[in-house]
Design an enzyme around this catalytic site. Sequence first.
Site, mmCIF file in Angstrom:
data_model
loop_
_atom_site.group_PDB
_atom_site.id
_atom_site.type_symbol
_atom_site.label_atom_id
_atom_site.label_comp_id
_atom_site.label_asym_id
_atom_site.label_seq_id
_atom_site.Cartn_x
_atom_site.Cartn_y
_atom_site.Cartn_z
ATOM 1 N N GLY A 155 1.106 -1.290 -0.057
ATOM 2 C CA GLY A 155 -0.041 -0.083 0.140
ATOM 3 C C GLY A 155 0.876 1.199 0.083
ATOM 4 O O GLY A 155 2.222 1.126 0.169
ATOM 5 N N ASN A 187 -9.260 -6.034 2.082
ATOM 6 C CA ASN A 187 -8.384 -6.855 1.297
ATOM 7 C C ASN A 187 -8.274 -8.273 1.902
ATOM 8 O O ASN A 187 -8.438 -9.288 1.210
ATOM 9 C CB ASN A 187 -6.894 -6.370 1.154
ATOM 10 C CG ASN A 187 -7.042 -4.995 0.328
ATOM 11 O OD1 ASN A 187 -7.840 -4.768 -0.515
ATOM 12 N ND2 ASN A 187 -6.241 -4.204 0.796
ATOM 13 N N GLY A 242 0.267 -10.727 5.112
ATOM 14 C CA GLY A 242 1.184 -11.205 5.937
ATOM 15 C C GLY A 242 1.156 -10.541 7.211
ATOM 16 O O GLY A 242 2.214 -10.655 7.820
ATOM 17 N N LYS A 293 -11.872 9.323 4.726
ATOM 18 C CA LYS A 293 -12.845 9.923 3.892
ATOM 19 C C LYS A 293 -13.155 11.118 4.154
ATOM 20 O O LYS A 293 -14.147 11.716 4.873
ATOM 21 C CB LYS A 293 -14.107 9.089 4.359
ATOM 22 C CG LYS A 293 -13.916 7.567 3.996
ATOM 23 C CD LYS A 293 -13.865 7.185 2.413
ATOM 24 C CE LYS A 293 -13.755 5.738 2.190
ATOM 25 N NZ LYS A 293 -12.862 5.530 0.941
ATOM 26 N N GLU A 304 7.742 -8.747 2.076
ATOM 27 C CA GLU A 304 6.855 -9.765 1.329
ATOM 28 C C GLU A 304 6.808 -9.198 -0.061
ATOM 29 O O GLU A 304 7.213 -9.855 -1.074
ATOM 30 C CB GLU A 304 5.392 -9.526 1.891
ATOM 31 C CG GLU A 304 4.755 -10.867 2.082
ATOM 32 C CD GLU A 304 3.488 -10.271 2.390
ATOM 33 O OE1 GLU A 304 3.182 -11.051 3.574
ATOM 34 O OE2 GLU A 304 2.579 -9.468 1.886
HETATM 35 C C1 COA Z 1 -4.968 -1.497 5.588
HETATM 36 C C2 COA Z 1 -5.055 -1.185 4.005
HETATM 37 C C3 COA Z 1 -6.370 -1.568 3.384
HETATM 38 C C4 COA Z 1 -4.377 0.391 4.032
HETATM 39 O O1 COA Z 1 -4.094 0.581 2.526
HETATM 40 P P1 COA Z 1 -3.253 1.888 2.070
HETATM 41 O O2 COA Z 1 -3.441 1.742 0.573
HETATM 42 O O3 COA Z 1 -2.026 1.921 2.419
HETATM 43 O O4 COA Z 1 -3.987 2.956 2.755
HETATM 44 P P2 COA Z 1 -5.338 4.010 2.345
HETATM 45 O O5 COA Z 1 -5.087 5.126 3.406
HETATM 46 O O6 COA Z 1 -5.120 4.612 1.091
HETATM 47 O O7 COA Z 1 -6.597 3.067 2.557
HETATM 48 C C5 COA Z 1 -7.283 2.394 1.777
HETATM 49 C C6 COA Z 1 -8.775 2.618 1.804
HETATM 50 O O8 COA Z 1 -9.092 2.593 2.964
HETATM 51 C C7 COA Z 1 -10.065 3.428 3.462
HETATM 52 N N1 COA Z 1 -10.016 3.850 4.907
HETATM 53 C C8 COA Z 1 -8.555 3.980 5.679
HETATM 54 N N2 COA Z 1 -9.022 4.112 6.863
HETATM 55 C C9 COA Z 1 -10.345 3.720 7.060
HETATM 56 C C10 COA Z 1 -11.093 3.672 8.191
HETATM 57 N N3 COA Z 1 -10.610 3.876 9.496
HETATM 58 N N4 COA Z 1 -12.539 3.222 8.085
HETATM 59 C C11 COA Z 1 -13.049 2.996 6.904
HETATM 60 N N5 COA Z 1 -12.120 3.143 5.600
HETATM 61 C C12 COA Z 1 -10.858 3.410 5.946
HETATM 62 C C13 COA Z 1 -9.286 4.735 2.683
HETATM 63 O O9 COA Z 1 -10.431 5.753 2.791
HETATM 64 C C14 COA Z 1 -9.329 4.074 1.504
HETATM 65 O O10 COA Z 1 -10.501 3.913 0.735
HETATM 66 P P3 COA Z 1 -10.595 4.118 -0.880
HETATM 67 O O11 COA Z 1 -9.935 2.932 -1.551
HETATM 68 O O12 COA Z 1 -11.967 4.227 -1.186
HETATM 69 O O13 COA Z 1 -9.713 5.422 -1.074
HETATM 70 C C15 COA Z 1 -3.876 -2.189 3.493
HETATM 71 O O14 COA Z 1 -2.529 -1.834 4.055
HETATM 72 C C16 COA Z 1 -4.190 -3.758 3.822
HETATM 73 O O15 COA Z 1 -4.960 -4.286 3.123
HETATM 74 N N6 COA Z 1 -3.351 -4.165 4.803
HETATM 75 C C17 COA Z 1 -3.578 -5.615 4.893
HETATM 76 C C18 COA Z 1 -2.891 -6.453 4.662
HETATM 77 C C19 COA Z 1 -1.404 -6.357 5.163
HETATM 78 O O16 COA Z 1 -1.230 -5.560 6.187
HETATM 79 N N7 COA Z 1 -0.479 -6.766 4.588
HETATM 80 C C20 COA Z 1 0.939 -6.529 5.217
HETATM 81 C C21 COA Z 1 1.839 -7.584 4.285
HETATM 82 S S1 COA Z 1 2.026 -7.197 3.098
#
Ligand code: COA
Lengths: 495, 495
Positions: free
Chosen positions: B264, B377, B381, B401, B287
């Site tokens: 991300g 998602n 990991g 948001k 990863e």
């Molecule tokens: C948590 C995760 C979704 C954040 O992704 P990111 O791209 O860095 O962060 P962003 O701030 O762009 O957030 C992604 C989306 O979540 C939304 N979001 C962020 N915080 C939120 C909250 N508290 N409540 C609701 N939605 C939220 C954002 O608005 C954004 O929405 P959009 O896609 O409609 O724009 C992502 O890191 C993930 O899937 N993590 C789980 C897997 C993981 O950690 N793997 C790590 C080993 S590789």
Amino acid sequence: MQDRIRNAALHQRIMSAPEAAAMIKDGMVVGMSGFTRAGEAMAVPLALAERAKTEPLKITLMTGASLGHDLDKILAEAHVTARRMPFQSDPGLRRAINAGEVMFIDQHLSETVEQLRTRQIPGVDIAVIEAAAITEEGGIIPTSSVGNSASFAILAPKVIVEINTAQPLSFEGLHDIFIPTYRPNRMPIPVVTPDSRIGLPYIPIPPEKIAAIVLTHKQDSSAAIQPPDDETRAIAGHLIAFFLNEVAAGRMDNRLAPLQAGIGTIANAVLHGLIDSPFHDLKMYSEVLQDSTFDLMDAGKLTFASGSSITLSEAKNAQVMPEFERYKSRLILRPQEISNHPEVVRRLGLIAINTALEVDIYGNVNSTHVMGTQMMNGIGGSGDFARNALLSIFVSKSTAKGGRISSVVPMVSHVDHTEHDVDILVTEHGLADLRGLAPRERALRVIDNCAAPEWRPLLADYHARACKLGGHTPHVLEEALSWHVRLRDTGRMQP
Amino acid sequence: MQDRIRNAALHQRIMSAPEAAAMIKDGMVVGMSGFTRAGEAMAVPLALAERAKTEPLKITLMTGASLGHDLDKILAEAHVTARRMPFQSDPGLRRAINAGEVMFIDQHLSETVEQLRTRQIPGVDIAVIEAAAITEEGGIIPTSSVGNSASFAILAPKVIVEINTAQPLSFEGLHDIFIPTYRPNRMPIPVVTPDSRIGLPYIPIPPEKIAAIVLTHKQDSSAAIQPPDDETRAIAGHLIAFFLNEVAAGRMDNRLAPLQAGIGTIANAVLHGLIDSPFHDLKMYSEVLQDSTFDLMDAGKLTFASGSSITLSEAKNAQVMPEFERYKSRLILRPQEISNHPEVVRRLGLIAINTALEVDIYGNVNSTHVMGTQMMNGIGGSGDFARNALLSIFVSKSTAKGGRISSVVPMVSHVDHTEHDVDILVTEHGLADLRGLAPRERALRVIDNCAAPEWRPLLADYHARACKLGGHTPHVLEEALSWHVRLRDTGRMQP
Ligand SMILES: CC(C)(COP(=O)(O)OP(=O)(O)OC[C@H]1O[C@@H](n2cnc3c(N)ncnc32)[C@H](O)[C@@H]1OP(=O)(O)O)[C@@H](O)C(=O)NCCC(=O)NCCS
Ligand SMILES: CC(C)(COP(=O)(O)OP(=O)(O)OC[C@H]1O[C@@H](n2cnc3c(N)ncnc32)[C@H](O)[C@@H]1OP(=O)(O)O)[C@@H](O)C(=O)NCCC(=O)NCCS
């Protein structure tokens, strides 16, 4: 005394408990031996509690796990314990923790010494370790537990040793003290089977560090577990049927896989159930070895057991200790960092059996917080094992407090183990095999197989309405914790 | 083609994608390559989606992690994907999962093949693996990801290989394929530094198992990450100040510890921040290797990177690929079981940086479920790393948001990582160092350092009222999820 303190120069360090305790100053971090009420130092902490009556004395108390002899209660009520880690199971201390009087840092039991070693948390100023003997080189031979004693003694600048002459000298050779090499040069931990011996039979420290020796004579507290009842027997029965099925499916053979079983009544009862099973040549790689370990050995079922402590009922203790040499070659006690180490747990592929306070329909587990807020004991080793096991099993009775509480709820009020770490749930009503299932599928099995019949319609109704709202893990958010709110307000979950 | 398919006998297995896809029958479990939009098979899944228009065709789809080229969307909309594991990040598939149409089994990424190998979940009937080439012995040389490809190919009775001529042959030698020995005879995994090579440069399978070869020519999808902005730069700034402080305190030196950074935008931006830092000779054990990995190498900061995949932006890809040989000696791609293995993560002592959706005042983290119900998602990991790291850091913007959502809440609506697994929280407002603190202490730091200023009074008020009710982890149960209920009902958390 020559056989208990073999280094002649150390005899001059023998002193009274109050004299030794005087080395512990207000504000210090003290690392004490003791794990599941086994092998704790007692004389020095009692002297501390006494001293606190007349002078300000607050410490951070670290141990292996829980202490016996009401020590945690005594120290909490004397206001000596300001901070406590990584585990406890004492009603008196629990009260102080829940009142916010004692700061409790609840930790995965394999992690405390890793954090100490890397100085992520304040270091141990002084260690207080119960020993069966001190070798000529100053090596400390622990008693009925190893816990965190080895790292405490190695990391602390000063060590107080309590030589407990009630602990048999036959414990010598039981322990296997191994400290991982320090990062960034850490090598693999070479345990490859439950009976791998990889370390020393004593805690190696320079004798100069032994600042005081106190002589004591005390028995360990007895295990505080209830005998099996109809419900725990039913739980054991479901688990054995499940294991039989795993064998029939070719996923394991009659030797199963090395067993870990958590603390408490239910886990002990489940292991007991294996006595009358077709399984044999079993091995344990666990934390605490309870009565059931020795009963399984006596029944010819269990060939080896590795743990970090031995905690027995009074009756079992009276039988085992006099003939300890007979068991010794089939036992190892290790530092809890090694008994619980993710690396070893994953490598060996354990069957981990731990107890839940409550579970939710999606298979998340709460092992620690009653109504999401009140600490019971702590997460202990359950996370170390559940995350890394071959099979992670949680057991619980389906209801508590005479039926006023359903231990299967819409949403757990606190999460210790997420659905990813929970393969199998068992209550007296049945077993839910959750492997490879999505949350909506898990819910159906948990409700139908594990909940008490009188609670099933309410859970099924919740789940159906939640599914209408949608989501991967459907919930009706405003109702998710309403059962706990009712319990708090009315003393029962029933609407 | 001789250099891509070096085993002459295999040339006769070349066929069209629809012919190969015909081997996949309704109800099968299919294991496909692909991890963070890198190295996925494409021709065969597209042929499956086509076929599903005219005949019933539903499969269980396993991959490494997320797929590129909208494949997850296409397969979900064609109703081919009935069950999906262990990760995804596609808006189309996400919709189907949250509607309950696709059963998603969200798993720790290191665990899927362990469960397959021990037959805890249904086995892979057929594997579909993208390759740069096939060796004379039938060995498969993967492309930009390894993921679960090795175990899928080894465990499946049949393998379809997609030879992608757009992936450079210079990838040969990049991969390190190691499969742990099977339990109960498992030996330590011999990775002792990020650059340890312990396996083969190809996936070893008997050539007879290769049932079909499909020729393709496709680029990987580009990374879908945003460039650093003021907030992610502020997060990076807080983290760098923290690392400087760790160095000053003597807990690490300027080489830090091997770094893991999650998927991300935010994690990528944080790594970027290290370019202008005094740290040097850094190593990654992670990863997915994103743009920041190569930028850090170009800046002379990073000497080695181990991962399971390479996912780049279009611009970065255009720069890196032509001169790939220049980077190759400083890179290894491993099976995700090894890149994420608890044993290795704990041994190496990683600094793990992952992203939270929301955190609560006690430091529990939700990385997956919006409003506790809607899957984003998957846990990926993050659990493998957070649990076992030397330092487990979670980063997040303090609001989402446009300020309608506070990412710091009284109680997370879903728990992926418990307080035990979270050492440090960082938002654009600051950093909360939670090491060695009890829940009530953690709350003060999280509220003061991480929450957005406009949300702090509400959080502080909640916490104060909760403390009056008592408990180790105080909560006002009926209000704990009320912010999420408001969000669901009104589109904003504000009261
Ligand atoms: C948590 C995760 C979704 C954040 O992704 P990111 O791209 O860095 O962060 P962003 O701030 O762009 O957030 C992604 C989306 O979540 C939304 N979001 C962020 N915080 C939120 C909250 N508290 N409540 C609701 N939605 C939220 C954002 O608005 C954004 O929405 P959009 O896609 O409609 O724009 C992502 O890191 C993930 O899937 N993590 C789980 C897997 C993981 O950690 N793997 C790590 C080993 S590789
Ligand atoms: C969860 C745990 C408390 C259960 O202990 P146990 O002795 O096997 O189980 P019991 O059924 O006797 O329950 C203990 C108490 O919790 C209460 N309880 C059980 N379920 C409950 C629920 N859902 N809500 C509220 N209270 C509950 C019981 O009524 C009993 O109360 P009491 O002490 O007032 O009689 C205990 O296993 C534990 O502390 N686990 C966490 C640590 C751990 O798992 N370590 C494992 C590695 S060693």
